[in-house]
Design an enzyme around this catalytic site. Structure first.
Site, mmCIF file in Angstrom:
data_model
loop_
_atom_site.group_PDB
_atom_site.id
_atom_site.type_symbol
_atom_site.label_atom_id
_atom_site.label_comp_id
_atom_site.label_asym_id
_atom_site.label_seq_id
_atom_site.Cartn_x
_atom_site.Cartn_y
_atom_site.Cartn_z
ATOM 1 C CB SER A 34 40.178 62.736 11.541
ATOM 2 O OG SER A 34 40.977 61.676 12.056
ATOM 3 N N GLY A 36 45.676 63.789 10.641
ATOM 4 C CA GLY A 36 46.886 63.738 9.835
ATOM 5 C C GLY A 36 46.853 64.784 8.730
ATOM 6 C CE1 TYR A 138 45.427 56.200 22.613
ATOM 7 C CE2 TYR A 138 46.562 56.598 24.685
ATOM 8 C CZ TYR A 138 46.602 56.322 23.337
ATOM 9 O OH TYR A 138 47.811 56.146 22.711
ATOM 10 C CE LYS A 142 46.491 53.263 20.654
ATOM 11 N NZ LYS A 142 46.825 53.104 19.228
ATOM 12 C CG HIS A 184 51.508 65.501 23.187
ATOM 13 N ND1 HIS A 184 51.694 64.860 21.989
ATOM 14 C CD2 HIS A 184 50.509 64.819 23.814
ATOM 15 C CE1 HIS A 184 50.856 63.842 21.882
ATOM 16 N NE2 HIS A 184 50.126 63.807 22.980
#
Length: 319
Positions: A34, A36, A138, A142, A184
């Site tokens: 999805s 990668g 998110y 984690k 990023h």
């Protein structure tokens, strides 16, 4: 060791897989692709295009795996705010399914790919004891996995390590960031330098920092990956350890922009915009524990080197 890597066709997972293979480990990769890319997986590595929820088809009791490295996750913060249920499903429910398979197969080692963004922001470098205060779904997912791992270690003897990354950057040959859309800073600035974006939006220049822009800890993905191999050797049964991974140095947004200009030789037009709500002003890691207990040392801490490797990767893809 025989190792299963979830999300091994992604950015960080892919670099780790290559290092594991180079170190002589037998590696199996699962990835739903999805986010990668199949061409990341080294030739000769067993690969299954598979959702993490279906991992028990590969991680069976008779498969003989010695460890699992878990990278499969949804990572975009903005998406997590808009669609939190997707993150609970993949990052939490998917990991719980994986841990069920790990327990059934009696796999003794587990390494979890996590984030330093769950720490409460302070002007000082974050240690593993810094207050945890997730600001988005998110980061919250984690943290939930860390709670699960602590329980698995105490209740079932699993040896687990959580590696909390700060800002992974750079590339190793043909392995680099290929997010779509890109969120990023370094790859976005490189897109501007390459003429693929007209300008860079700079959100705020009046923060309480030396040049008024936000400061982040950037770590080369090659250095980040090397910590996983060290952690494999350091895992202890029944223990869950957490390690921060970062350079321990902060680079401001303006420093990143100037470094991109210097490395590429291209202009980077900038448009100043208002601050974005929720942006962390300073995010720097203390990696003293990883250095002390794992013997880990970043070998590529220079910002220009990080950006140069990313630029070489990006330029090669432009043809």
């Amino acid at each position: 060791m025989k190792l299963l890597v979830t999300g091994g066709a992604g950015y960080i997972g892919g670099v780790v897989v290559h290092q594991l293979v180079a170190a002589g480990h037998e590696v199996t990769v699962i990835d739903d692709l999805s986010s990668g890319y199949a061409d990341v997986v080294p030739a000769g590595v067993e690969f299954h295009q598979m959702d993490v929820h279906d991992v028990a088809k590969v991680l069976t009791p008779d498969a003989g795996f010695d460890g699992v490295l878990h990278f499969a996750a949804k990572i975009e913060v903005g998406e997590s705010v808009k669609y939190p249920e997707r993150f609970w499903d993949t990052n939490v429910r998917g990991t719980l399914t994986l841990l069920d398979a790990v327990r059934a197969a009696r796999v003794p080692r587990f390494i979890f790919s996590s984030t330093g963004s769950m720490y409460r922001a302070t002007a000082e470098p974050s240690t593993e004891e810094t207050e945890v205060a997730p600001q988005n779904p998110y980061a919250a997912t984690k943290l939930m996995v860390d709670l699960m791992l602590a329980g698995e270690a105490a209740g079932h003897g699993l040896g687990a390590v959580t590696l909390r990354y700060f800002n992974a950057a750079g590339a190793v040959g043909h392995l680099g960031e290929r997010h779509d859309p890109e969120s990023h800073l370094i790859p976005i600035v490189l897109q501007v330098a390459a003429g693929k974006r007209d300008k860079l939006a700079l959100y705020g220049d009046d923060y309480d920092t030396p040049d008024g822009t936000c400061v982040r800890d950037y770590i080369h993905v090659e250095d980040l990956a090397s910590a996983h191999l060290l952690a494999l050797d350091a895992i202890k049964p029944g223990r869950h350890e957490i390690y921060n991974l970062g350079n321990g140095n902060g680079f401001s947004n303006l420093e990143v922009i100037e470094a991109v200009r210097a490395v590429t030789g291209h202009p980077v037009p900038v448009e100043l915009q208002a601050r974005r709500p929720g942006d962390v002003v300073v995010g720097i890691s203390s990696s003293a524990k990883a250095r002390r207990e794992l013997g880990w040392e970043p070998r590529r801490p220079d910002l220009h080197d990080i950006i140069r490797s990313a630029w070489e990767f990006y330029s090669a893809r432009l043809g």
